[in-house]
Design a protein around this motif. Structure first.
Motif, PDB file in Angstrom:
ATOM      1  N   GLY A 232       0.624  -1.175  -0.044  1.00 19.20           N
ATOM      2  CA  GLY A 232       0.146   0.123  -0.058  1.00 19.20           C
ATOM      3  C   GLY A 232       0.740   1.275   0.007  1.00 19.20           C
ATOM      4  O   GLY A 232       0.159   2.280  -0.061  1.00 19.20           O
ATOM      5  N   GLY A 233       2.067   1.353   0.058  1.00 21.24           N
ATOM      6  CA  GLY A 233       3.022   2.376   0.015  1.00 21.24           C
ATOM      7  C   GLY A 233       3.071   3.241  -1.270  1.00 21.24           C
ATOM      8  O   GLY A 233       2.601   2.621  -2.220  1.00 21.24           O
ATOM      9  N   GLN A 234       3.115   4.496  -1.525  1.00 23.91           N
ATOM     10  CA  GLN A 234       3.152   5.331  -2.337  1.00 23.91           C
ATOM     11  C   GLN A 234       4.452   6.001  -2.666  1.00 23.91           C
ATOM     12  O   GLN A 234       5.526   6.031  -1.560  1.00 23.91           O
ATOM     13  CB  GLN A 234       2.149   6.217  -2.364  1.00 23.91           C
ATOM     14  CG  GLN A 234       0.863   5.601  -2.188  1.00 23.91           C
ATOM     15  CD  GLN A 234       0.412   5.199  -3.556  1.00 23.91           C
ATOM     16  OE1 GLN A 234       0.483   5.415  -4.579  1.00 23.91           O
ATOM     17  NE2 GLN A 234      -0.479   3.906  -3.531  1.00 23.91           N
ATOM     18  N   VAL A 235       4.798   6.279  -3.962  1.00 21.79           N
ATOM     19  CA  VAL A 235       6.184   6.849  -4.359  1.00 21.79           C
ATOM     20  C   VAL A 235       5.980   8.439  -3.632  1.00 21.79           C
ATOM     21  O   VAL A 235       4.963   8.929  -4.082  1.00 21.79           O
ATOM     22  CB  VAL A 235       6.330   7.095  -5.782  1.00 21.79           C
ATOM     23  CG1 VAL A 235       7.593   7.892  -6.297  1.00 21.79           C
ATOM     24  CG2 VAL A 235       6.554   5.727  -6.228  1.00 21.79           C
ATOM     25  N   ALA A 236       6.872   8.891  -2.770  1.00 20.71           N
ATOM     26  CA  ALA A 236       6.940  10.245  -2.571  1.00 20.71           C
ATOM     27  C   ALA A 236       7.723  11.280  -3.576  1.00 20.71           C
ATOM     28  O   ALA A 236       7.195  12.137  -3.894  1.00 20.71           O
ATOM     29  CB  ALA A 236       7.662  10.283  -1.150  1.00 20.71           C
ATOM     30  N   SER A 237       8.840  10.555  -3.863  1.00 19.69           N
ATOM     31  CA  SER A 237       9.776  11.202  -5.011  1.00 19.69           C
ATOM     32  C   SER A 237      10.849  10.087  -5.396  1.00 19.69           C
ATOM     33  O   SER A 237      10.858   9.034  -4.836  1.00 19.69           O
ATOM     34  CB  SER A 237      10.436  12.279  -4.228  1.00 19.69           C
ATOM     35  OG  SER A 237      11.425  12.172  -3.261  1.00 19.69           O
ATOM     36  N   PHE A 238      11.183  10.570  -6.459  1.00 18.39           N
ATOM     37  CA  PHE A 238      12.452   9.643  -7.192  1.00 18.39           C
ATOM     38  C   PHE A 238      13.521  10.189  -8.158  1.00 18.39           C
ATOM     39  O   PHE A 238      13.199  11.138  -8.508  1.00 18.39           O
ATOM     40  CB  PHE A 238      11.827   8.397  -7.854  1.00 18.39           C
ATOM     41  CG  PHE A 238      11.141   8.629  -9.214  1.00 18.39           C
ATOM     42  CD1 PHE A 238      11.961   8.414 -10.334  1.00 18.39           C
ATOM     43  CD2 PHE A 238       9.928   9.148  -9.261  1.00 18.39           C
ATOM     44  CE1 PHE A 238      11.237   8.702 -11.663  1.00 18.39           C
ATOM     45  CE2 PHE A 238       9.139   9.618 -10.517  1.00 18.39           C
ATOM     46  CZ  PHE A 238      10.154   9.117 -11.582  1.00 18.39           C
ATOM     47  N   ASP A 239      14.431   9.835  -8.059  1.00 17.87           N
ATOM     48  CA  ASP A 239      15.620   9.972  -8.946  1.00 17.87           C
ATOM     49  C   ASP A 239      16.131   9.246  -9.798  1.00 17.87           C
ATOM     50  O   ASP A 239      16.626   8.131  -9.269  1.00 17.87           O
ATOM     51  CB  ASP A 239      16.825  10.574  -8.076  1.00 17.87           C
ATOM     52  CG  ASP A 239      18.034  11.257  -8.568  1.00 17.87           C
ATOM     53  OD1 ASP A 239      17.926  11.243 -10.120  1.00 17.87           O
ATOM     54  OD2 ASP A 239      18.694  11.759  -7.972  1.00 17.87           O
ATOM     55  N   ALA A 240      15.954   9.270 -10.971  1.00 17.23           N
ATOM     56  CA  ALA A 240      16.159   8.388 -12.107  1.00 17.23           C
ATOM     57  C   ALA A 240      17.494   8.579 -12.672  1.00 17.23           C
ATOM     58  O   ALA A 240      17.822   7.992 -13.766  1.00 17.23           O
ATOM     59  CB  ALA A 240      15.117   8.045 -13.051  1.00 17.23           C
ATOM     60  N   SER A 241      18.246   9.641 -12.316  1.00 14.07           N
ATOM     61  CA  SER A 241      19.413   9.979 -13.266  1.00 14.07           C
ATOM     62  C   SER A 241      20.424   8.904 -13.253  1.00 14.07           C
ATOM     63  O   SER A 241      20.911   8.830 -14.520  1.00 14.07           O
ATOM     64  CB  SER A 241      19.976  11.340 -12.659  1.00 14.07           C
ATOM     65  OG  SER A 241      20.343  11.155 -11.351  1.00 14.07           O
TER      66      SER A 241
END
Length: 711
Positions: A232-241
């Motif tokens: 049930g967790g959600q993405v808060a932010s992500f860095d794909a560099s």
């Protein structure tokens, strides 16, 4: 049989586009089913077909999916029994998902419940008999002879010395009216009841079988997904560099279930996922913990549940009993862990979506994909490749890996093959639920039960699913419970109750469903009662099962073949269990030794009464597989959570039974004219209690928590 079916709707005869005789037919659902959700009596299943080509080939489509249970062989055997065809000319394929009215009850196409062969036993034979009669009638017209002058054998209509191949008559037969036919009696069967090698064996042995994970075509990219570590967790932010620097990575994008990495191949996609930096919002399920969950279940087991069975005054009867036993049993989450991890290939065009996926529920996914993409269900084309196992995992209903793949394909605009890694699969949820049973049984002076109080605590498998309206009644999910059958049937005072829990861990039916825990509780308790009465465990069961002949037949055959009353060598011990599941009656006797707290299973003797065994070799294989599957769970199976995170990840810490640990397995089929049962699942439930009862014989320890660990 002909009198029970509207043949105009049941059979549709035509000339195949490639020439020959094509019989498409619907499968009426049986009036009774151990899983009524899969077979409402007034509904119809989808359209399989039999096609006899001008080249004498016999094409048979099946409406259910082959996931290792052997229906690609047993269903053709039913047709071949009546058709008198050349077995080596048979070609099997999955029938395509349906159209029109099929979508009113999409669950009817799902594969599950070990019910395919038994539910279609008469129908497939009827199709074979109809085709054979039409071929004979075509020969009668073509050669000017009487039907009584013709016989059929191995794909030929034989008229005196003349042998006419079916292919030479197929076109003419397709133009004839549908005849009324009589099915052969069991005494005349030549194929049913005799072992046949599996029709899909060669491809699976030589590597030519193409599974979903093998699908490949130009322009296809591979995707993997980083899922939240807490359900049930959600993405808060992500860095794909850093991920985008990996050679072969094409895109990184956010989807509803996490972050998808799309690449030229699997390895590049996985390396790209490993390089992602993601901040997660874990949500309310971060506090789920196995120990605290069991403590909560323990408290709930002392509260009032929803009555499943209530008879007499159980509390008073327990107080007046000569002796009583109190027991608590716990069962962990279990992953299905099929050999082929989940995968799905998706190609979306302007007016069509093509999908390649091994799923038990094509129609359900067809509907959800169509709704998501704004297409008609008929515009979603499902292709069913070979499937590398399921055990229930590919039977999920919605918003699972198929929709995940469709989301990626739609958002990216690419042709996508989604692959879940083994770690994704083990940690991805959809487990057999955690259960806790609390039981108190009172016995009379002879040691036989007179009172039984039983509370079951656990998650529902089918609430909020397409099966809810069929399986869940008055708050009781009947797939989750036991009523002590058959032992408790005659007990004058009894109470069985259910406390249904909810939490954020997704659950799903696991091979043999509620029998996985119900059988263990009942059969180890019966063994304990036998010890309390100082009666041999087999003899004790015989007395209780005197009015249950099929249980008794399986028990007696297993005991005889295991030489139950013959002393074992020093250091060897035996345990027994007998249980009915999916309409079949299975008894198993496990022979073990123990050294330095290490349990070694040397031999398992199994007896099954499944009614007619269409393919005895297939039944034996299913029992062998079920025993290995059940032993794996009994000795090692356990998914645990700490702070909402699954602790197991791959086969190193979610163990499988290994080849050197596998016992010698003997399977014996009870000669039976009883109602047909299934074979895919019933071999699983008895093995864990048989093993636990053998451990008691060896050590005096009653182990009530799975997996089994010596104290």
């Amino acid at each position: 049989m002909a009198g029970k079916i509207d043949r105009r709707n049941f059979l549709k005869i035509s000339t195949a586009a490639t020439g020959g005789l094509l019989i498409s037919f619907v499968i009426p659902a049986p009036a009774e089913s151990p899983t009524p959700a899969i077979a409402p009596a007034n509904k119809f299943r989808l359209h399989p077909f039999l096609r006899i080509g001008e080249d004498n080939s016999i094409h048979i489509s099946i409406p259910k999916v082959e996931i290792g249970q052997g229906i690609w062989t047993t269903l053709p055997m039913l047709i071949a029994e009546e058709l008198d065809c050349d077995w080596n000319k048979i070609i099997v394929e999955h029938s395509p998902p349906g159209t029109a009215t099929d979508y009113s009850e999409p669950i009817l196409k799902s594969t599950g419940g070990s019910e395919t062969t038994k539910s279609e036993f008469d129908n497939y034979r009827l199709v074979g008999a109809t085709a054979r009669t039409m071929l004979v009638n075509a020969a009668v017209q073509k050669f000017g002879v009487k039907a009584s002058d013709c016989k059929t054998e191995n794909g030929f209509v034989i008229i005196g010395e003349k042998r006419v191949p079916y292919g030479d008559l197929a076109n003419e037969a397709s133009l004839l009216p549908v005849p009324t036919v009589q099915l052969r009696e069991a005494k005349d069967w030549k194929i049913i009841g005799r072992s046949k090698k599996r029709l899909d064996a060669r491809e699976k042995l030589d590597g030519s079988a193409k599974y979903g994970i093998d699908v490949q075509f130009p322009g296809l990219l591979t995707a993997v997904v980083a899922h939240a570590p807490v359900f049930g967790g959600q993405v808060a932010s992500f860095d794909a560099s850093k991920a985008k620097l990996i050679k072969g990575v094409k895109q990184v994008l956010q989807i509803p279930t996490g972050i998808a990495v799309i690449a030229d191949n699997f390895w590049a996609a996985k390396k790209g996922r490993d390089a992602l930096i993601i901040q997660w919002k874990h949500g309310v399920h971060e506090n789920i913990d196995t120990k605290s969950q069991l403590n909560e279940y323990r408290k709930l087991s002392t509260t009032k549940g929803i009555p499943i069975v209530q008879k007499g005054d159980c509390i008073a009867a327990l107080k007046n009993a000569a002796k009583s036993i109190n027991a608590e049993f716990t069962f962990p989450y279990l992953a299905h862990a099929p050999m082929e991890p989940l995968n799905c290939t998706v190609r979306i065009s302007q007016d069509k979506c093509e999908i390649w996926a091994g799923t038990q529920s094509q129609l359900l996914h067809q509907l959800e994909v169509a709704a998501f993409l704004g297409l008609k269900p008929e515009q979603v084309e499902f292709n069913t490749p070979y499937i590398g196992g399921s055990f229930g995992r590919r039977g999920s209903f919605s918003l699972d890996w198929v929709m995940e793949a469709v989301n990626i394909a739609k958002i990216s605009g690419q042709l996508i093959k989604l692959i879940w890694t083994r770690e994704d699969d083990i940690q991805g949820g959809y487990y057999r639920p955690v259960y806790l049973h609390r039981v108190q049984i009172g016995v009379d002076k002879a040691g036989f039960p007179v009172a039984w109080q039983h509370t079951i605590v656990g998650q529902s498998l089918f609430v909020n699913s397409p099966l809810e309206k069929y399986i869940v009644h008055n708050g009781i999910d009947y797939s989750s419970v036991t009523t002590g059958y058959p032992y408790a049937d005659a007990i004058p005072d009894k109470s069985f109750e259910l406390v249904t829990t909810t939490n954020g861990v997704p659950v799903l039916a696991w091979r043999s469903v509620g029998h996985t825990h119900g059988a263990f509780v009942i059969e180890t308790l019966i063994d304990e009662l036998a010890a309390l009465a100082n009666v041999d465990p087999v003899e004790y069961r015989r007395r209780l099962l005197k009015d249950h002949p099929r249980h008794l037949a399986a028990l007696n055959l297993a005991a005889a073949k295991a030489e139950w009353h013959k002393p074992l060598p020093q250091g060897r011990y035996r345990g027994v269990a007998v249980h009915e599941a999916m309409g079949s009656y299975v008894a198993q006797i496990a022979e073990i030794s123990i050294e330095n707290k290490n349990i070694r299973v040397h031999r398992v003797v199994c007896a099954i009464d499944c009614g007619v065994a269409v393919n005895p070799d297939g039944v034996i294989a299913q029992m062998e597989g079920g025993i290995v599957f059940g032993l794996t769970a009994a000795l090692y199976g356990e998914i645990t959570l700490e702070k909402g995170r699954v602790q197991q990840s791959n086969f190193h810490n979610y163990r499988m039974l290994r080849m050197n640990e596998t016992p010698a397995i003997e399977v014996h089929i009870v000669p039976s004219t009883g109602k047909m049962g299934g074979a895919g699942e019933p071999g699983v439930p008895p093995i864990a209690p048989a093993l636990a009862n053998a451990i008691f014989a060896a050590t005096g320890q009653r182990l009530r928590d799975l997996p089994l660990r010596l104290k």
